[in-house]
Design a protein around this motif. Structure first.
Motif, PDB file in Angstrom:
ATOM      1  N   ALA A 123       0.831  -1.205   0.000  1.00 27.05           N
ATOM      2  CA  ALA A 123       0.000   0.000   0.000  1.00 27.05           C
ATOM      3  C   ALA A 123       0.865   1.254   0.000  1.00 27.05           C
ATOM      4  O   ALA A 123       0.587   2.223  -0.724  1.00 27.05           O
ATOM      5  CB  ALA A 123      -0.930  -0.014   1.210  1.00 27.05           C
ATOM      6  N   VAL A 126       2.214   1.810  -3.455  1.00 32.41           N
ATOM      7  CA  VAL A 126       1.178   2.327  -4.354  1.00 32.41           C
ATOM      8  C   VAL A 126       0.948   3.815  -4.101  1.00 32.41           C
ATOM      9  O   VAL A 126       0.819   4.607  -5.046  1.00 32.41           O
ATOM     10  CB  VAL A 126      -0.135   1.539  -4.163  1.00 32.41           C
ATOM     11  N   VAL A 127       0.910   4.218  -2.841  1.00 33.33           N
ATOM     12  CA  VAL A 127       0.737   5.628  -2.508  1.00 33.33           C
ATOM     13  C   VAL A 127       1.889   6.457  -3.082  1.00 33.33           C
ATOM     14  O   VAL A 127       1.679   7.537  -3.667  1.00 33.33           O
ATOM     15  CB  VAL A 127       0.635   5.812  -0.980  1.00 33.33           C
ATOM     16  N   HIS A 130       1.487   6.762  -6.821  1.00 28.86           N
ATOM     17  CA  HIS A 130       0.398   7.691  -7.131  1.00 28.86           C
ATOM     18  C   HIS A 130       0.855   9.134  -6.969  1.00 28.86           C
ATOM     19  O   HIS A 130       0.593   9.978  -7.847  1.00 28.86           O
ATOM     20  CB  HIS A 130      -0.792   7.397  -6.212  1.00 28.86           C
ATOM     21  N   PHE A 161      -4.946  -3.552   2.986  1.00 28.46           N
ATOM     22  CA  PHE A 161      -4.353  -2.833   1.857  1.00 28.46           C
ATOM     23  C   PHE A 161      -5.177  -1.599   1.505  1.00 28.46           C
ATOM     24  O   PHE A 161      -4.641  -0.482   1.409  1.00 28.46           O
ATOM     25  CB  PHE A 161      -4.251  -3.775   0.654  1.00 28.46           C
ATOM     26  N   LEU A 162      -6.479  -1.777   1.314  1.00 30.74           N
ATOM     27  CA  LEU A 162      -7.323  -0.657   0.900  1.00 30.74           C
ATOM     28  C   LEU A 162      -7.455   0.384   2.007  1.00 30.74           C
ATOM     29  O   LEU A 162      -7.483   1.593   1.738  1.00 30.74           O
ATOM     30  CB  LEU A 162      -8.700  -1.158   0.485  1.00 30.74           C
ATOM     31  N   GLU A 164      -5.235   1.183   4.144  1.00 34.75           N
ATOM     32  CA  GLU A 164      -3.987   1.952   4.147  1.00 34.75           C
ATOM     33  C   GLU A 164      -3.933   2.928   2.978  1.00 34.75           C
ATOM     34  O   GLU A 164      -3.574   4.098   3.146  1.00 34.75           O
ATOM     35  CB  GLU A 164      -2.796   0.988   4.089  1.00 34.75           C
ATOM     36  N   VAL A 165      -4.292   2.480   1.788  1.00 37.34           N
ATOM     37  CA  VAL A 165      -4.250   3.348   0.606  1.00 37.34           C
ATOM     38  C   VAL A 165      -5.228   4.504   0.753  1.00 37.34           C
ATOM     39  O   VAL A 165      -4.880   5.681   0.554  1.00 37.34           O
ATOM     40  CB  VAL A 165      -4.545   2.538  -0.673  1.00 37.34           C
ATOM     41  N   ARG A 168      -4.255   7.084   3.432  1.00 37.71           N
ATOM     42  CA  ARG A 168      -3.140   7.977   3.110  1.00 37.71           C
ATOM     43  C   ARG A 168      -3.490   8.972   2.009  1.00 37.71           C
ATOM     44  O   ARG A 168      -3.010  10.112   2.023  1.00 37.71           O
ATOM     45  CB  ARG A 168      -1.917   7.160   2.681  1.00 37.71           C
ATOM     46  N   ILE A 169      -4.293   8.534   1.039  1.00 32.44           N
ATOM     47  CA  ILE A 169      -4.597   9.385  -0.110  1.00 32.44           C
ATOM     48  C   ILE A 169      -5.911  10.138   0.077  1.00 32.44           C
ATOM     49  O   ILE A 169      -6.089  11.249  -0.413  1.00 32.44           O
ATOM     50  CB  ILE A 169      -4.633   8.543  -1.402  1.00 32.44           C
ATOM     51  N   LEU A 172      -9.515   6.201  -3.395  1.00 31.62           N
ATOM     52  CA  LEU A 172      -8.870   5.113  -4.128  1.00 31.62           C
ATOM     53  C   LEU A 172      -8.503   5.628  -5.510  1.00 31.62           C
ATOM     54  O   LEU A 172      -9.390   6.056  -6.269  1.00 31.62           O
ATOM     55  CB  LEU A 172      -9.830   3.917  -4.237  1.00 31.62           C
TER      56      LEU A 172
END
Length: 388
Positions: A123, A126-127, A130, A161-162, A164-165, A168-169, A172
């Motif tokens: 995660a 991915v952040v 992004h 996972f989701l 965390e993503v 942070r963001i 999604l």
């Protein structure tokens, strides 16, 4: 002269027709990635896509430096080879991965003490991608199968996972894809969908759709357009589990085996007209060494399998090694460019009600020509110049 005779009124037609349009929208093909890159979760980082692209470019420059070599290795005609080579180089530099899947299933293994940590690390990666604008157009993860008797592990990883993503963001990022493997029981789909509904409410997300992997003969009988209450987005064929499940010997576990053709055709029949995407499987091989002969041998075999998939109407497949990017894009570009001019001419001729070489295409064929041209432009993307 028409003679009117008594008949019963046709009742219920409007409702049935609305159901037909909903179930079989027959929508034109939009953008679909030509591949899915599969990376075990413990090996994934924010630099994975760049690393794969760099390794693929190194292989290209070392073993396929120009159009002549490309024509020889991939059997591309001399007139097409320069354009394919130019596009291939541009693609690997700008967008080596169109679709990324972080794997927590077979490629990752069973690690009860590590999976939560790897989900958090994935995660975070991915952040970072992004925030830096490096996240592929489509991306996501493959969770563990319910068929492995531990659904809690599967949903725990996805939840972590989701959470965390999104935490942070704040949302999604677009392009998220979720792979649900080894669907041996139809009820697993409803159970997984119910969990996704709860996850949506808890995180404030829109509808989460997912793709299933068709990896066993038990899955084929219940493939339908209404699977998972409208959450189904795609179906991906799993060659190795499928061929093992039907008892093929190890040396026959290959994408171009007739048994795999049958499974793919069942998938096509089940999902025709529904808008559900189809993807083929992978080649589980890398070059035997860094020698040019070994690298080119791998490329030739992979290209053979990609061409087989394309000829059978599967325009996406799974890539498992940086070397596969070279053979994937080279084969896809050559496939579409080889027919682009002739397809364009045939569509123009049909619109003008004239023949091409003595043939007037049927309306159904013209539809396939238009779809093929749209798919070609989608696959060739911004790396075409003038595709014709």
């Amino acid at each position: 002269m028409r003679v009117t005779v008594g008949h019963r009124p046709i009742t219920g037609f409007a409702e049935e027709y609305r159901l037909q349009q909903s179930r079989y929208p027959m929508t034109p093909a939009g953008w679909q990635p030509v591949h899915t890159v599969y990376v075990p979760a413990d090996r994934f980082s924010a630099d994975t896509v760049a690393t794969w692209g760099g390794q693929a470019l190194e292989l290209l420059e070392a073993h396929l430096p120009g159009p002549d070599e490309l024509a020889e290795v991939f059997g591309v005609s001399a007139d097409l080879a320069p354009g394919v080579h130019r596009r291939l180089l541009a693609k690997l530099e700008a967008e080596p991965v169109e679709d990324l899947r972080i794997d927590f299933e077979d490629g990752y293994g069973v690690r009860p003490d590590d999976e939560d940590g790897h989900a958090e690390q994935a995660a975070a990666a991915v952040v970072a991608m992004h925030e830096e604008g490096r996240l592929p157009r489509r991306w996501g993860l493959r969770v563990k199968s319910f068929a492995d008797a531990d659904p809690e592990r599967s949903v725990r990883t996805l939840d972590g996972f989701l959470t965390e993503v999104v935490g942070r963001i704040g949302a999604l990022p677009p392009g998220f894809a979720l792979t649900f493997p080894k669907v041996l029981m139809e009820n697993y789909l409803g159970q997984f969908s119910a969990f996704l509904e709860d996850l949506e409410k808890g995180l404030g997300l829109g509808p989460l759709r997912f793709e299933i992997q068709v990896e066993a003969p038990q899955t084929l009988p219940f493939l339908r357009a209404d699977l998972a209450g409208g959450r189904l987005a795609a179906a991906h064929f799993g060659v190795f589990d499928y061929t093992a499940a039907i008892g093929l010997p190890p040396h026959e576990q290959r994408l171009d085996h007739p048994a795999c053709d049958h499974a793919r055709h069942v998938m096509q029949t089940a999902f025709a007209g529904t808008g559900i995407e189809l993807s083929d499987g992978s080649l589980a091989a890398a070059p035997a060494s860094s020698a040019t002969a070994d690298v080119r041998a791998l490329w030739r075999r992979h290209a053979q399998l990609v061409r087989h998939s394309l000829a059978h109407g599967f325009y996406q497949g799974w890539d498992m090694h940086p070397s596969h990017l070279v053979s994937r894009f080279a084969t896809v570009y050559a496939f579409h460019l080889a027919t682009y001019d002739s397809y364009t001419a045939r569509v123009a001729a049909w619109e003008q009600q004239r023949q091409v070489e003595g043939v007037m295409d049927e309306p159904a064929t013209v539809k396939t020509l238009v779809t093929a041209l749209s798919r070609a432009r989608s696959a060739l993307g911004d790396f075409t110049g003038n595709p014709a």
